[in-house]
Design a protein around this motif. Structure first.
Motif, mmCIF file in Angstrom:
data_model
loop_
_atom_site.group_PDB
_atom_site.id
_atom_site.type_symbol
_atom_site.label_atom_id
_atom_site.label_comp_id
_atom_site.label_asym_id
_atom_site.label_seq_id
_atom_site.Cartn_x
_atom_site.Cartn_y
_atom_site.Cartn_z
ATOM 1 N N PHE A 94 0.817 -1.214 0.000
ATOM 2 C CA PHE A 94 0.000 0.000 0.000
ATOM 3 C C PHE A 94 0.852 1.265 0.000
ATOM 4 C CE2 PHE A 94 -3.927 -2.229 2.017
ATOM 5 C CZ PHE A 94 -4.207 -2.831 0.805
ATOM 6 N N ASN A 95 1.976 1.236 0.701
ATOM 7 C CA ASN A 95 2.881 2.399 0.689
ATOM 8 C C ASN A 95 3.408 2.665 -0.714
ATOM 9 O OD1 ASN A 95 2.520 2.743 3.428
ATOM 10 N ND2 ASN A 95 4.478 1.815 3.996
ATOM 11 N N SER A 96 3.726 1.620 -1.442
ATOM 12 C CA SER A 96 4.208 1.771 -2.813
ATOM 13 C C SER A 96 3.099 2.308 -3.716
ATOM 14 C CB SER A 96 4.725 0.434 -3.344
ATOM 15 O OG SER A 96 5.349 0.595 -4.580
ATOM 16 N N ILE A 97 1.910 1.792 -3.561
ATOM 17 C CA ILE A 97 0.766 2.291 -4.333
ATOM 18 C C ILE A 97 0.599 3.787 -4.093
ATOM 19 C CG2 ILE A 97 -1.760 2.233 -4.493
ATOM 20 C CD1 ILE A 97 -1.543 -0.834 -3.947
ATOM 21 N N LYS A 98 0.611 4.172 -2.835
ATOM 22 C CA LYS A 98 0.427 5.583 -2.463
ATOM 23 C C LYS A 98 1.528 6.471 -3.054
ATOM 24 C CE LYS A 98 -0.091 8.490 1.615
ATOM 25 N NZ LYS A 98 -0.080 8.529 3.080
ATOM 26 N N LYS A 99 2.748 5.962 -3.053
ATOM 27 C CA LYS A 99 3.892 6.754 -3.506
ATOM 28 C C LYS A 99 4.005 6.846 -5.035
ATOM 29 C CE LYS A 99 8.871 7.249 -2.850
ATOM 30 N NZ LYS A 99 10.059 6.735 -2.151
#
Length: 134
Positions: A94-99
């Motif tokens: 999810f952090n990668s998606i957000k970034k």
């Protein structure tokens, strides 16, 4: 409208007890076919297909997927006494998606979820019909 669909594929051997060896290629194809069908059905719709995975899994990812930066830690790294499988942490995904992804709507599913040809069109139609914000 941009819909981003993210999966976490894994390269498994044909001998693996998991059915992922057979299922993932079908999933990849189903997502691509639904993307093409749905984008042709609506001029306002763009479907972006993403994969997030470990470096050793790159070879199975079709070219029509956008590859997010590799996952760099796993349950096996952090909990070696408990986890024998190399599994990602959902928060890292999810952090990668957000970034790295800019979209109006996001879908995350397992790499063994085969979508119907009209899947993205169905999502789009319901968002428009009910004015969903999530």
């Amino acid at each position: 409208m941009i819909i981003a669909h993210v999966i976490n594929p894994v390269n498994v051997d044909i001998d693996n007890l998991s059915y992922l060896y057979q299922t993932q290629p079908i999933t990849f194809k189903s997502m691509f076919e639904s993307k093409i069908y749905s984008e042709n059905a609506s001029k306002d719709l763009v479907i972006e297909l993403y994969s997030i995975n470990y470096a050793e899994d790159d070879s199975i990812i079709p070219d029509y997927f956008i590859k997010l930066p590799h996952i760099n830690k796993s349950t096996k790294d952090i909990y070696p006494g408990i986890s024998i499988k190399k599994l990602p942490f959902i928060q890292d995904i999810f952090n990668s998606i957000k970034k790295y992804i800019q979209a109006d709507y996001y879908i995350y599913s397992n790499s063994d979820i085969i979508v119907h040809k009209k899947f993205y069109e169905f999502i789009y139609d319901n968002i428009m019909k009910y004015n969903y914000d999530s």
